[in-house]
Design a protein around this motif. Structure first.
Motif, PDB file in Angstrom:
ATOM      1  N   GLN A 161     -24.734  76.889  22.910  1.00  0.00           N
ATOM      2  CA  GLN A 161     -24.749  76.222  21.466  1.00  0.00           C
ATOM      3  C   GLN A 161     -24.788  77.634  20.041  1.00  0.00           C
ATOM      4  N   LEU A 162     -25.810  78.490  20.993  1.00  0.00           N
ATOM      5  CA  LEU A 162     -26.405  79.876  20.062  1.00  0.00           C
ATOM      6  C   LEU A 162     -25.897  80.919  19.340  1.00  0.00           C
ATOM      7  N   SER A 163     -24.429  80.707  19.783  1.00  0.00           N
ATOM      8  CA  SER A 163     -23.838  81.339  19.078  1.00  0.00           C
ATOM      9  C   SER A 163     -23.100  81.130  17.515  1.00  0.00           C
ATOM     10  N   ALA A 164     -23.697  80.123  17.153  1.00  0.00           N
ATOM     11  CA  ALA A 164     -23.313  79.274  16.182  1.00  0.00           C
ATOM     12  C   ALA A 164     -24.796  79.330  14.891  1.00  0.00           C
ATOM     13  N   GLN A 165     -25.747  79.459  15.714  1.00  0.00           N
ATOM     14  CA  GLN A 165     -26.455  79.930  14.521  1.00  0.00           C
ATOM     15  C   GLN A 165     -27.621  81.309  15.563  1.00  0.00           C
ATOM     16  N   HIS A 166     -27.742  82.032  14.384  1.00  0.00           N
ATOM     17  CA  HIS A 166     -28.506  83.393  14.526  1.00  0.00           C
ATOM     18  C   HIS A 166     -30.658  83.284  14.961  1.00  0.00           C
ATOM     19  N   GLU A 167     -30.242  84.538  15.384  1.00  0.00           N
ATOM     20  CA  GLU A 167     -31.523  84.477  15.756  1.00  0.00           C
ATOM     21  C   GLU A 167     -32.813  84.523  14.802  1.00  0.00           C
ATOM     22  N   VAL A 168     -34.211  83.345  14.825  1.00  0.00           N
ATOM     23  CA  VAL A 168     -35.437  82.387  14.403  1.00  0.00           C
ATOM     24  C   VAL A 168     -36.184  84.290  14.008  1.00  0.00           C
ATOM     25  N   GLU A 169     -36.196  84.784  12.959  1.00  0.00           N
ATOM     26  CA  GLU A 169     -37.557  86.095  12.560  1.00  0.00           C
ATOM     27  C   GLU A 169     -38.930  85.444  12.714  1.00  0.00           C
ATOM     28  N   THR A 170     -39.158  85.760  13.473  1.00  0.00           N
ATOM     29  CA  THR A 170     -40.634  85.321  14.018  1.00  0.00           C
ATOM     30  C   THR A 170     -41.570  86.441  14.193  1.00  0.00           C
ATOM     31  N   THR A 171     -41.766  87.557  13.167  1.00  0.00           N
ATOM     32  CA  THR A 171     -42.430  89.131  13.507  1.00  0.00           C
ATOM     33  C   THR A 171     -43.832  88.212  13.428  1.00  0.00           C
ATOM     34  N   GLU A 172     -43.968  86.866  11.988  1.00  0.00           N
ATOM     35  CA  GLU A 172     -45.099  86.646  11.636  1.00  0.00           C
ATOM     36  C   GLU A 172     -46.070  86.032  12.682  1.00  0.00           C
TER      37      GLU A 172
ATOM     38  N   GLN B 252     -38.675  80.118  20.720  1.00  0.00           N
ATOM     39  CA  GLN B 252     -37.973  80.686  21.885  1.00  0.00           C
ATOM     40  C   GLN B 252     -37.516  80.211  22.801  1.00  0.00           C
ATOM     41  N   LEU B 253     -38.873  78.563  22.964  1.00  0.00           N
ATOM     42  CA  LEU B 253     -38.451  77.237  23.872  1.00  0.00           C
ATOM     43  C   LEU B 253     -36.312  76.455  23.054  1.00  0.00           C
ATOM     44  N   GLU B 254     -36.303  76.323  21.736  1.00  0.00           N
ATOM     45  CA  GLU B 254     -35.128  75.740  21.553  1.00  0.00           C
ATOM     46  C   GLU B 254     -34.139  76.742  21.210  1.00  0.00           C
ATOM     47  N   GLN B 255     -34.370  78.176  21.507  1.00  0.00           N
ATOM     48  CA  GLN B 255     -33.488  79.404  21.578  1.00  0.00           C
ATOM     49  C   GLN B 255     -33.065  78.905  23.300  1.00  0.00           C
ATOM     50  N   ALA B 256     -33.593  79.130  24.299  1.00  0.00           N
ATOM     51  CA  ALA B 256     -33.493  78.509  25.982  1.00  0.00           C
ATOM     52  C   ALA B 256     -32.592  77.659  25.378  1.00  0.00           C
ATOM     53  N   GLN B 257     -33.066  76.730  24.651  1.00  0.00           N
ATOM     54  CA  GLN B 257     -32.499  75.055  25.120  1.00  0.00           C
ATOM     55  C   GLN B 257     -30.857  75.061  24.670  1.00  0.00           C
ATOM     56  N   ASP B 258     -30.868  75.930  23.439  1.00  0.00           N
ATOM     57  CA  ASP B 258     -29.512  75.884  22.895  1.00  0.00           C
ATOM     58  C   ASP B 258     -28.576  77.218  23.505  1.00  0.00           C
ATOM     59  N   ALA B 259     -29.373  77.805  24.174  1.00  0.00           N
ATOM     60  CA  ALA B 259     -28.406  78.908  24.944  1.00  0.00           C
ATOM     61  C   ALA B 259     -27.520  77.893  26.131  1.00  0.00           C
ATOM     62  N   ALA B 260     -29.105  77.264  26.183  1.00  0.00           N
ATOM     63  CA  ALA B 260     -28.406  76.180  27.409  1.00  0.00           C
ATOM     64  C   ALA B 260     -27.534  75.904  27.357  1.00  0.00           C
ATOM     65  N   LEU B 261     -27.404  74.726  26.316  1.00  0.00           N
ATOM     66  CA  LEU B 261     -26.178  73.964  26.215  1.00  0.00           C
ATOM     67  C   LEU B 261     -24.929  74.441  25.248  1.00  0.00           C
TER      68      LEU B 261
ATOM     69  N   ALA C 220     -51.623  66.693  16.390  1.00  0.00           N
ATOM     70  CA  ALA C 220     -50.983  67.097  16.902  1.00  0.00           C
ATOM     71  C   ALA C 220     -49.337  66.409  16.859  1.00  0.00           C
ATOM     72  N   THR C 221     -48.597  67.750  17.321  1.00  0.00           N
ATOM     73  CA  THR C 221     -47.111  67.077  16.615  1.00  0.00           C
ATOM     74  C   THR C 221     -45.880  67.886  17.632  1.00  0.00           C
ATOM     75  N   ILE C 222     -45.009  66.838  18.428  1.00  0.00           N
ATOM     76  CA  ILE C 222     -44.132  67.145  19.921  1.00  0.00           C
ATOM     77  C   ILE C 222     -42.912  68.301  19.339  1.00  0.00           C
ATOM     78  N   VAL C 223     -42.704  69.120  19.436  1.00  0.00           N
ATOM     79  CA  VAL C 223     -41.948  70.040  19.186  1.00  0.00           C
ATOM     80  C   VAL C 223     -40.531  70.012  19.685  1.00  0.00           C
ATOM     81  N   GLN C 224     -39.867  70.596  19.073  1.00  0.00           N
ATOM     82  CA  GLN C 224     -38.453  69.851  18.836  1.00  0.00           C
ATOM     83  C   GLN C 224     -37.398  69.834  20.253  1.00  0.00           C
ATOM     84  N   SER C 225     -37.842  71.141  20.848  1.00  0.00           N
ATOM     85  CA  SER C 225     -37.523  70.992  22.188  1.00  0.00           C
ATOM     86  C   SER C 225     -38.094  70.401  23.400  1.00  0.00           C
ATOM     87  N   GLU C 226     -38.785  69.513  23.172  1.00  0.00           N
ATOM     88  CA  GLU C 226     -39.194  68.373  23.845  1.00  0.00           C
ATOM     89  C   GLU C 226     -39.217  67.348  23.257  1.00  0.00           C
TER      90      GLU C 226
END
Length: 340
Positions: free
Chosen positions: A163-174, A152-161, A121-127
């Motif tokens: 920072q989201l306006s400087a990044q684009h939404e990640v495509e996760t349809t797959e 989703q967790l990383e986007q929520a973390q960026d939004a809380a900080l 296992a590997t800890i995710v970036q937001s944690e």
């Protein structure tokens, strides 16, 4: 609190202040290695059902964990070593839970980038921030999530900080929420001109590419080199770092710029463009290095390892004697003659 230029202080908004406790729930992604090839299904179930205790011998290099020993799916590491946790090479992500023998170690920012042990296992970036808060005696429960959930967790973390306006939404349809069934994202079978390839997720910021079977074949190192050179030439946005091993290449990427699905598609497509190993030529050089023999610093390191980690490891109390024994040599002098 932080100080402003005028001497006043501002406080972090209460909703951004974490709760500092002695039990931590940490979200991870399954892999890069798992069941049934390295661990049993019961091993993986136990791993996620255990409250692991932080060992006193922990640091920024690695946080050792105390808990149940795996049963393992293999009796040993084959060519790679005596213990079933051994593999020839594995590039490590920060936050990987690395089984060094039967003891798991969370690899920190000062840890190794390449080694030879499996990581379930590997800890995710937001944690990852939680690693820096762990103290001896604390307990950890790992919770498995998918790449979709991690994004989703990383986007929520960026939004809380903010920072989201400087990044684009990640495509996760797959990806689908809760898709945590296997650490293996894709496989390519061996065929004419094609080496077998296994693509493994290593958290939400790394993807591990493995070539061929679990045997030492230096020809595979050339294949790894070819893929690394191909990626350099592509100039893909979001690629942060490349770590080559003997038969593996870890691709470290920014999941906010390049999604796991997009990267995987690029890597699979690369196989049709890579040169045949037999036709490859790469620049090489000879490097002359001094060698020390049984020096005091090494002896002290072994002594500390035996005191704080494991006294009964097969390479203790003398790694030189272990090399002699495992290679069937007659004497220590034979080891020295070969090395020098």
């Amino acid at each position: 609190h932080s100080a402003e230029p005028d001497g006043s202080c501002i406080s972090v908004p209460p909703q951004l202040v974490p709760e500092y406790a002695h039990h931590w729930n940490i979200k991870v992604m399954y892999g890069p290695h798992g069941a049934p090839d390295f661990f049993t299904d019961e091993d993986i179930e136990t791993f996620f059902a255990t409250d692991w205790e932080v060992h006193y011998n922990s640091s920024r290099t690695g946080v050792r964990l105390v808990g149940p020993k795996p049963a393992w799916a293999r009796k040993d590491g084959g060519e790679a070593g005596l213990h079933p946790s051994n593999i020839h090479d594995n590039a490590y992500a920060i936050g990987s839970i690395d089984f060094t023998g039967d003891m798991p170690v969370i690899l920190g920012p000062d840890g190794p980038s390449l080694g030879g042990f499996v990581c379930p296992a590997t800890i995710v970036q937001s944690e990852l921030w939680k690693m820096g808060q762990l103290r001896p005696g604390d307990t950890i429960r790992f919770h498995c999530i998918s790449a979709y959930d991690a994004a989703q967790l990383e986007q929520a973390q960026d939004a809380a900080l903010g920072q989201l306006s400087a990044q684009h939404e990640v495509e996760t349809t797959e990806l689908v929420p809760g898709d945590t069934a296997s650490p293996i994202l894709h496989r390519l079978a061996a065929g004419p001109g094609q080496v077998a390839v296994c693509y493994r997720q290593s958290g939400d910021r790394n993807l591990l590419v493995e070539y061929g079977p679990l045997v030492l074949d230096l020809n595979l190192r050339f294949r790894v080199h070819a893929l690394m050179e191909w990626l350099h030439q592509q100039g893909l946005n979001g690629i942060l770092d490349l770590t080559p091993g003997i038969r593996s290449l870890q691709v470290h990427y920014d999941s906010r710029v390049l999604s796991q699905g997009e990267l995987l598609a690029k890597l699979v497509a690369a196989e049709a463009e890579l040169p045949d190993i037999d036709a490859m030529e790469v620049p090489s050089r000879i490097v002359h290095l001094p060698l020390s023999w049984d020096d005091p610093a090494t002896k002290l390191a072994i002594e500390k390892y035996m005191q704080s980690v494991r006294a009964d490891a097969p390479w203790c109390p003398s790694n030189i004697e272990f090399i002699r024994r495992i290679n069937g040599l007659e004497s220590i002098d034979d080891v020295k003659d070969i090395l020098f």
